[in-house]
Enzyme design. Structure first.
Site, PDB file in Angstrom:
ATOM      1  CB  SER A   1      18.438   7.354   3.143  1.00  0.00           C
ATOM      2  OG  SER A   1      19.213   6.177   3.083  1.00  0.00           O
TER       3      SER A   1
ATOM      4  CE  LYS B   1      29.509   8.906   1.287  1.00  0.00           C
ATOM      5  NZ  LYS B   1      29.509   8.409  -0.086  1.00  0.00           N
TER       6      LYS B   1
ATOM      7  N   GLY C   1      35.504  13.705  -7.728  1.00  0.00           N
ATOM      8  CA  GLY C   1      35.107  13.921  -6.339  1.00  0.00           C
ATOM      9  C   GLY C   1      35.335  12.676  -5.495  1.00  0.00           C
TER      10      GLY C   1
ATOM     11  N   GLY D   1      23.756   3.384 -11.432  1.00  0.00           N
ATOM     12  CA  GLY D   1      24.414   3.315 -10.121  1.00  0.00           C
ATOM     13  C   GLY D   1      23.715   2.441  -9.096  1.00  0.00           C
TER      14      GLY D   1
HETATM   15  P1  NAP Z   1      31.652  15.311  -4.903  1.00  0.00           P
HETATM   16  O1  NAP Z   1      32.756  14.805  -4.059  1.00  0.00           O
HETATM   17  O2  NAP Z   1      30.977  16.582  -4.549  1.00  0.00           O
HETATM   18  O3  NAP Z   1      32.235  15.435  -6.421  1.00  0.00           O
HETATM   19  C1  NAP Z   1      31.457  15.984  -7.447  1.00  0.00           C
HETATM   20  C2  NAP Z   1      32.190  15.882  -8.791  1.00  0.00           C
HETATM   21  O4  NAP Z   1      31.290  16.341  -9.806  1.00  0.00           O
HETATM   22  C3  NAP Z   1      33.448  16.748  -8.913  1.00  0.00           C
HETATM   23  O5  NAP Z   1      34.348  16.134  -9.779  1.00  0.00           O
HETATM   24  C4  NAP Z   1      32.890  18.039  -9.540  1.00  0.00           C
HETATM   25  O6  NAP Z   1      33.843  18.735 -10.319  1.00  0.00           O
HETATM   26  C5  NAP Z   1      31.860  17.473 -10.486  1.00  0.00           C
HETATM   27  N1  NAP Z   1      30.810  18.444 -10.752  1.00  0.00           N
HETATM   28  C6  NAP Z   1      29.839  18.858  -9.895  1.00  0.00           C
HETATM   29  N2  NAP Z   1      29.061  19.786 -10.510  1.00  0.00           N
HETATM   30  C7  NAP Z   1      29.565  19.949 -11.760  1.00  0.00           C
HETATM   31  C8  NAP Z   1      29.197  20.767 -12.866  1.00  0.00           C
HETATM   32  N3  NAP Z   1      28.146  21.601 -12.814  1.00  0.00           N
HETATM   33  N4  NAP Z   1      29.941  20.687 -13.999  1.00  0.00           N
HETATM   34  C9  NAP Z   1      30.993  19.848 -14.073  1.00  0.00           C
HETATM   35  N5  NAP Z   1      31.391  19.042 -13.048  1.00  0.00           N
HETATM   36  C10 NAP Z   1      30.689  19.103 -11.910  1.00  0.00           C
HETATM   37  O7  NAP Z   1      30.463  14.244  -5.030  1.00  0.00           O
HETATM   38  P2  NAP Z   1      30.548  12.642  -4.838  1.00  0.00           P
HETATM   39  O8  NAP Z   1      30.375  12.312  -3.398  1.00  0.00           O
HETATM   40  O9  NAP Z   1      31.740  12.137  -5.572  1.00  0.00           O
HETATM   41  O10 NAP Z   1      29.190  12.178  -5.556  1.00  0.00           O
HETATM   42  C11 NAP Z   1      29.033  12.322  -6.935  1.00  0.00           C
HETATM   43  C12 NAP Z   1      27.738  11.643  -7.402  1.00  0.00           C
HETATM   44  O11 NAP Z   1      27.816  10.254  -7.139  1.00  0.00           O
HETATM   45  C13 NAP Z   1      26.468  12.122  -6.684  1.00  0.00           C
HETATM   46  O12 NAP Z   1      25.455  12.242  -7.651  1.00  0.00           O
HETATM   47  C14 NAP Z   1      26.150  11.005  -5.724  1.00  0.00           C
HETATM   48  O13 NAP Z   1      24.765  10.910  -5.460  1.00  0.00           O
HETATM   49  C15 NAP Z   1      26.629   9.786  -6.528  1.00  0.00           C
HETATM   50  N6  NAP Z   1      26.969   8.635  -5.665  1.00  0.00           N
HETATM   51  C16 NAP Z   1      26.319   7.464  -5.912  1.00  0.00           C
HETATM   52  C17 NAP Z   1      26.590   6.369  -5.122  1.00  0.00           C
HETATM   53  C18 NAP Z   1      25.861   5.064  -5.351  1.00  0.00           C
HETATM   54  O14 NAP Z   1      25.798   4.257  -4.426  1.00  0.00           O
HETATM   55  N7  NAP Z   1      25.375   4.811  -6.550  1.00  0.00           N
HETATM   56  C19 NAP Z   1      27.559   6.457  -4.081  1.00  0.00           C
HETATM   57  C20 NAP Z   1      28.223   7.668  -3.889  1.00  0.00           C
HETATM   58  C21 NAP Z   1      27.926   8.764  -4.692  1.00  0.00           C
HETATM   59  P3  NAP Z   1      34.794  19.901  -9.684  1.00  0.00           P
HETATM   60  O15 NAP Z   1      35.956  19.200  -9.048  1.00  0.00           O
HETATM   61  O16 NAP Z   1      35.148  20.717 -10.850  1.00  0.00           O
HETATM   62  O17 NAP Z   1      33.935  20.636  -8.673  1.00  0.00           O
END
Ligand code: NAP
Length: 265
Positions: free
Chosen positions: A13, A64, A126, A232
């Protein structure tokens, strides 16, 4: 004052570097550390936080949602999302907030001020997507479109959106002014793409909420096509800045926070 980010794993982190540098430049002697709590030890959170004398903390993957039963209060948006990334401790009371959505939208507005009139496609449904969608929702005149692999994900969404499949997103790509990837696809491999971008209009702003790498395949492809891109990083910096404001009531030095984080990426 003492702060921390709690997650698992947490050793990579950049939040401690970002916050400690911000404290330093503001002349504060506050501290911020990373605390690793695996799922099976999360029930010890109250004791750990007490022992560390924390005044507030960030919560990240995978806790979270798990943090919610431990809170005394939760703000309306976080309750609605079912996810908290910031906890403020006041007189022993734990108050939950979520700064991910506002963090992203601040960065987006800075490069696309006319959000109200934009047609926006988000890919992924997500936790991060839901936070951003809820934050965007009141700003938009046009209905937000969200594409996801699993359409069942939208079952408990209370905002009114167009829910579409990834294939439909590929077909209708040219209709959107802004396209945002909120899935983790692109984090692990330099060639991985969540959807095919061949129908992309060069005037569309293309964004990814991933910041490691700073330029995912999604953004590289878009850039090759002549599109403006947004990664991001600003979301990460702004969510931290908003947490700092919640904890201290003060303005952080966002420019400095970004400069420091960029050194480590
Ligand atoms: P999450 O709740 O696990 O949601 C993941 C999403 O991605 C879901 O819509 C899932 O679809 C989709 N997905 C995952 N694997 C997939 C695949 N192989 N094919 C198609 N769709 C897929 O995760 P999250 O917490 O929202 O985080 C998502 C991303 O955002 C991560 O990379 C995280 O590091 C990034 N993030 C960045 C920040 C920042 O500050 N920049 C903050 C938060 C998160 P399904 O519903 O079909 O499973």
């Amino acid at each position: 004052m003492n702060f921390a980010v709690i997650g698992h794993p947490i050793d990579h982190s950049l939040s401690p570097i970002m916050h400690n540098e911000n404290f330093k430049i503001n002349g504060e002697d506050s501290t911020y550390k990373a605390i690793d709590i695996p799922e099976e030890q999360f029930h010890l959170i109250k004791e750990i936080v007490r022992k560390e004398s924390l005044d507030g903390f960030n919560v990240t993957i995978p806790h979270k949602e798990r943090i919610i039963p431990y809170l005394d209060e939760i703000d309306e948006q976080s309750r609605h999302l079912g996810a908290v990334n910031t906890v403020k401790i006041t007189n022993g009371k734990w108050i939950g907030h979520n700064t991910d959505g506002i963090g992203y939208v601040k960065g987006l507005k800075a490069i696309y001020p006319d959000l109200e009139n934009a047609y926006i496609l988000m890919i992924g449904a997500g936790g991060a997507s839901k936070g951003i969608a809820n934050e965007l929702y009141p700003h938009l005149n046009n209905k937000l479109t969200i594409a996801n692999r699993t359409l069942d994900r939208f079952k408990n969404w209370s905002i009114d959106i167009n829910a579409i499949s990834l294939k439909e997103a590929e077909r209708s790509l040219s209709e959107f002014d802004i396209v945002i990837n909120t899935t983790p696809i692109g984090m692990k491999s330099e060639s991985e793409l969540i959807i095919n971008l061949s129908n992309l209009d060069p005037d569309t702003l293309v964004s990814d909420i991933i910041y490691t790498p700073l330029k995912t395949a999604f953004l590289s492809k878009a850039e090759e096509n002549g599109n403006t891109i947004l990664n991001g990083l600003d979301m990460f910096i702004n969510q931290g800045a908003e947490s700092y404001k919640i904890w201290t009531g003060k303005e952080p030095n966002i420019k400095h926070m970004k400069k420091v984080v960029l050194k480590y990426l």
